[in-house]
Design an enzyme around this catalytic site. Structure first.
Site, short mmCIF file in Angstrom:
data_model
loop_
_atom_site.label_atom_id
_atom_site.label_comp_id
_atom_site.label_asym_id
_atom_site.label_seq_id
_atom_site.Cartn_x
_atom_site.Cartn_y
_atom_site.Cartn_z
N ILE A 19 40.62 48.06 9.05
CA ILE A 19 40.83 47.10 7.97
C ILE A 19 40.58 45.66 8.41
O ILE A 19 40.63 44.73 7.60
CB ILE A 19 42.26 47.19 7.41
CG1 ILE A 19 43.31 46.98 8.51
CG2 ILE A 19 42.47 48.52 6.69
CD1 ILE A 19 44.74 46.92 7.99
N GLY A 20 40.29 45.45 9.69
CA GLY A 20 40.06 44.09 10.15
C GLY A 20 39.43 44.07 11.52
O GLY A 20 39.47 45.05 12.26
N GLY A 22 38.61 41.12 14.83
CA GLY A 22 38.70 39.77 15.37
C GLY A 22 38.13 39.71 16.76
O GLY A 22 37.60 40.70 17.28
N GLY A 23 38.24 38.51 17.38
CA GLY A 23 37.68 38.34 18.71
C GLY A 23 38.39 39.17 19.77
O GLY A 23 37.81 39.48 20.80
N GLY A 25 39.90 42.26 19.17
CA GLY A 25 39.88 43.70 18.91
C GLY A 25 39.89 44.01 17.43
O GLY A 25 39.53 43.18 16.60
N VAL A 27 41.78 46.01 13.86
CA VAL A 27 43.05 46.32 13.19
C VAL A 27 42.84 47.54 12.31
O VAL A 27 41.85 47.62 11.57
CB VAL A 27 43.55 45.13 12.34
CG1 VAL A 27 44.87 45.49 11.66
CG2 VAL A 27 43.71 43.88 13.20
N LYS A 41 47.13 46.67 15.59
CA LYS A 41 46.15 45.83 16.28
C LYS A 41 45.80 46.51 17.61
O LYS A 41 46.67 46.75 18.44
CB LYS A 41 46.69 44.43 16.55
CG LYS A 41 45.71 43.52 17.28
CD LYS A 41 46.37 42.23 17.74
CE LYS A 41 46.69 41.32 16.60
NZ LYS A 41 47.20 40.00 17.07
N ASP A 138 48.12 28.35 15.90
CA ASP A 138 46.91 28.88 15.27
C ASP A 138 47.17 29.23 13.81
O ASP A 138 46.72 30.26 13.31
CB ASP A 138 46.41 30.11 16.03
CG ASP A 138 44.95 30.45 15.69
OD1 ASP A 138 44.21 29.54 15.25
OD2 ASP A 138 44.55 31.62 15.85
#
Length: 315
Positions: A19-20, A22-23, A25, A27, A41, A138
């Site tokens: 479902i996702g 990012g830098g 790894g 999700v 994650k 962040d």
């Protein structure tokens, strides 16, 4: 939570459950045997920095309990896997809804105000109301998660830092975060504080109202950053022109300019001039609160932000 349980829940990390990304790894969505949905994650095998951030995130979230902070359910460091398990948020992250024209129509003016207010309350908890003094470092639309009812929760604490009881600011030789959301003093000097989180919140507020990424120029003011456009329109009495067209059927003529005003107070160049989150919560939730005027963006920081403006993480 054991690795075997997580593997079963995610169908062994199948692509259908992803479902996702990012830098650090991927999700995955999962479902436990009792039916509870989870988000996992999974750090990439080559992400050394990611392991450090995972440990940091686990250590922090485990101590936090607030309706506007994502809930940690478990973690696993078995068999060279680094996994973080949290509650599943069906509407994923704010950026995936806000910056997608086919989905952003679901965010009427009232819902956007609730998102802003919820994030403000979450930050206030991190800064002042929890037993720790936590700087997120962040805060951005991609780190605000939304549930079925668009309730909002702050997530991703891998870059967060804890300040001592009597500590106001700290600095670092490794500036980490997302350009476009980072305060000028953090970008240029590595100084972070509660006020640098306030700056990121201000950027987020302006994005929520305008439906424009901080790294992009606003349609009304082509070639200028979102922050520069917001300041110019507000100072010329044209603040409502910053508002996305999709809100015209639901906006409040008093509250929208007020939100823009609050956003501009939060992104002032001098950290001392930015309000603390306790004041921001009162401003966002109160009626008739008289607000001070924000100071104009200074050219030096403005140029720096234009050069560094990007919605990509800095790692």
């Amino acid at each position: 939570m054991g690795l075997a349980t997580i593997q079963v829940a995610t169908n062994n990390f199948s692509n259908q459950n992803k479902i996702g990304e990012g830098g650090l790894g991927l999700v995955y969505k999962g479902r436990l045997a009792e039916g509870k949905e989870i988000a996992v994650k999974r750090l990439s095998e080559t992400s050394v920095q990611g392991i450090v951030e995972l440990v940091s995130e686990v250590a922090l979230i485990a101590k936090l309990q607030h309706r506007n902070i994502v809930t940690l359910l478990g973690c696993s460091l078995e068999q060279n896997e680094e996994l973080l398990v949290r509650e599943y948020m069906p509407n994923k992250s704010l950026d995936m809804v806000l910056f997608d024209s086919s989905k952003s129509m679901r965010l009427d003016c009232k819902t956007r105000r609730k998102i802003v207010h919820g994030v403000a309350r979450g930050l206030l908890y991190l800064h002042e109301d929890s037993h720790l003094k936590i700087i997120h470092r962040d805060l951005k639309a991609g780190n605000i998660l939304l549930d079925d009812d668009m309730n909002r929760k702050i997530s991703d604490f891998g870059m967060a830092r804890i300040l001592g009881d009597n500590q106001i600011v700290a600095n670092t030789n490794r500036v980490a975060g997302t350009y476009g959301y980072m305060a000028p003093e953090y970008v240029m000097e590595g100084i972070f504080s509660m006020k640098s989180d306030v700056y990121s919140f201000g950027v987020l507020v302006l994005e929520v109202i305008s439906e424009t990424k901080s790294s992009h120029s606003h349609a009304i003011e082509p070639g200028q950053t979102l922050l520069a456009s917001a300041w110019k329109l507000w100072s010329h009495g044209r603040a409502l022109e910053l508002m996305d067209a999709s809100l015209k059927q639901s906006y409040d003529a008093d509250r929208v300019p007020k939100c823009i005003h609050i956003g501009l107070l939060c992104v002032q160049e001098d950290a001392k001039n930015r309000p603390c989150m306790s004041s921001v919560v009162v401003m966002v939730g109160g009626n008739g609160t008289e607000l001070p005027g924000p100071t104009k963006l200074m050219s030096l920081a403005g140029r720096a932000l234009s050069i560094l403006g990007s919605d990509k993480p800095l790692l």
